[in-house]
Design a protein around this motif. Structure first.
Motif, PDB file in Angstrom:
ATOM      1  N   TYR A  13      31.022  27.572  47.505  1.00 45.82           N
ATOM      2  CA  TYR A  13      30.779  28.076  46.162  1.00 45.82           C
ATOM      3  C   TYR A  13      29.551  28.975  46.224  1.00 45.82           C
ATOM      4  O   TYR A  13      28.560  28.615  46.859  1.00 45.82           O
ATOM      5  N   GLY A  15      27.034  31.376  43.652  1.00 43.80           N
ATOM      6  CA  GLY A  15      26.625  31.993  42.403  1.00 43.80           C
ATOM      7  C   GLY A  15      26.042  33.350  42.761  1.00 43.80           C
ATOM      8  O   GLY A  15      25.087  33.432  43.533  1.00 43.80           O
ATOM      9  N   LYS A  29      34.574  44.665  35.281  1.00 41.20           N
ATOM     10  CA  LYS A  29      35.024  43.355  34.812  1.00 41.20           C
ATOM     11  C   LYS A  29      36.527  43.193  35.048  1.00 41.20           C
ATOM     12  O   LYS A  29      36.972  42.126  35.487  1.00 41.20           O
ATOM     13  N   GLU A  33      38.146  40.291  37.368  1.00 40.05           N
ATOM     14  CA  GLU A  33      39.099  39.357  36.771  1.00 40.05           C
ATOM     15  C   GLU A  33      40.415  39.309  37.544  1.00 40.05           C
ATOM     16  O   GLU A  33      41.186  38.362  37.401  1.00 40.05           O
ATOM     17  N   GLU A  39      34.972  33.967  39.113  1.00 34.44           N
ATOM     18  CA  GLU A  39      34.867  33.682  37.685  1.00 34.44           C
ATOM     19  C   GLU A  39      33.633  34.405  37.148  1.00 34.44           C
ATOM     20  O   GLU A  39      32.559  34.341  37.749  1.00 34.44           O
ATOM     21  N   ILE A  40      33.792  35.101  36.038  1.00 30.26           N
ATOM     22  CA  ILE A  40      32.678  35.801  35.395  1.00 30.26           C
ATOM     23  C   ILE A  40      32.011  34.840  34.418  1.00 30.26           C
ATOM     24  O   ILE A  40      32.672  34.195  33.619  1.00 30.26           O
ATOM     25  N   HIS A  41      30.665  34.787  34.484  1.00 25.48           N
ATOM     26  CA  HIS A  41      29.920  33.867  33.634  1.00 25.48           C
ATOM     27  C   HIS A  41      29.057  34.564  32.586  1.00 25.48           C
ATOM     28  O   HIS A  41      28.887  34.035  31.491  1.00 25.48           O
ATOM     29  N   ALA A  42      28.494  35.726  32.915  1.00 25.15           N
ATOM     30  CA  ALA A  42      27.599  36.406  31.969  1.00 25.15           C
ATOM     31  C   ALA A  42      27.416  37.860  32.374  1.00 25.15           C
ATOM     32  O   ALA A  42      27.704  38.245  33.512  1.00 25.15           O
ATOM     33  N   ILE A  52      28.554  36.081  38.417  1.00 25.86           N
ATOM     34  CA  ILE A  52      29.867  35.550  38.779  1.00 25.86           C
ATOM     35  C   ILE A  52      29.704  34.360  39.712  1.00 25.86           C
ATOM     36  O   ILE A  52      28.625  34.105  40.230  1.00 25.86           O
ATOM     37  N   SER A  53      30.794  33.663  39.932  1.00 25.47           N
ATOM     38  CA  SER A  53      30.836  32.660  40.994  1.00 25.47           C
ATOM     39  C   SER A  53      32.063  32.924  41.850  1.00 25.47           C
ATOM     40  O   SER A  53      33.094  33.384  41.363  1.00 25.47           O
TER      41      SER A  53
END
Length: 120
Positions: A13, A15, A29, A33, A39-42, A52-53
Motif C-alpha cells: 500500500y 499513500g 483525475k 480513476e 484510489e483518489i482521496h483529495a 492517492i493510494s
C-alpha cells in the motif's frame, strides 16, 4: 474432508501525491480513476496535487504502475510518501528479496522548480 486454506495475496500500500498543473486536474483525475489499483482521496486547494493510494501485489507492480502514471504527459511527478509492505518486509529481512527503489528519484517536477536549483 480436506480443507484448503487460501493465502491472501501479498500487498503493498502506498499513500502518494500526484503533481500536476492546475488546468489538467479533470483529465488527470479521469486517467487515475481508470486504474483499479488507485484510489483518489483529495485534491489540494491550488489543484496542483492529488492525494492517492496505490494497492499492488508487490513492489514490481508498484514500480510498473508508477512508471505508467509518471509517463502520462499531463503528470509532472508521483511521490510516494507512506508505504506499507506487509509480507514484502519479511522477505527482505530474510534475504529472499532485494527492494528496487528506482522510482524514488528526481523527476520532471523538480526540473520545473527553478528555486530548487538556485545556489544560495
Amino acid at each position: 474432508m480436506i480443507t484448503i486454506l487460501m493465502q491472501e495475496p501479498k500487498m503493498i500500500y502506498s499513500g502518494s501525491i500526484v503533481f500536476i498543473e492546475p488546468e489538467n486536474l479533470n483529465e488527470v483525475k479521469q486517467v487515475l480513476e481508470g486504474f483499479s489499483e488507485i484510489e483518489i482521496h483529495a485534491v489540494s486547494e491550488d489543484k496542483t496535487q492529488i492525494v492517492i493510494s496505490f494497492e499492488t501485489e508487490n513492489d514490481e507492480k508498484l514500480e510498473e504502475l508508477t512508471k505508467v502514471i509518471k509517463n502520462h504527459s499531463k503528470i509532472l511527478d508521483v511521490g510516494h510518501h507512506i508505504m506499507h509492505f506487509e509480507d514484502e518486509v519479511d522477505a527482505i529481512l530474510q534475504g529472499d528479496k532485494i527492494p528496487d527503489l528506482k522510482t524514488f528519484q528526481r523527476s520532471r517536477r523538480r526540473e520545473k522548480n527553478p528555486l530548487e536549483s538556485r545556489e544560495v
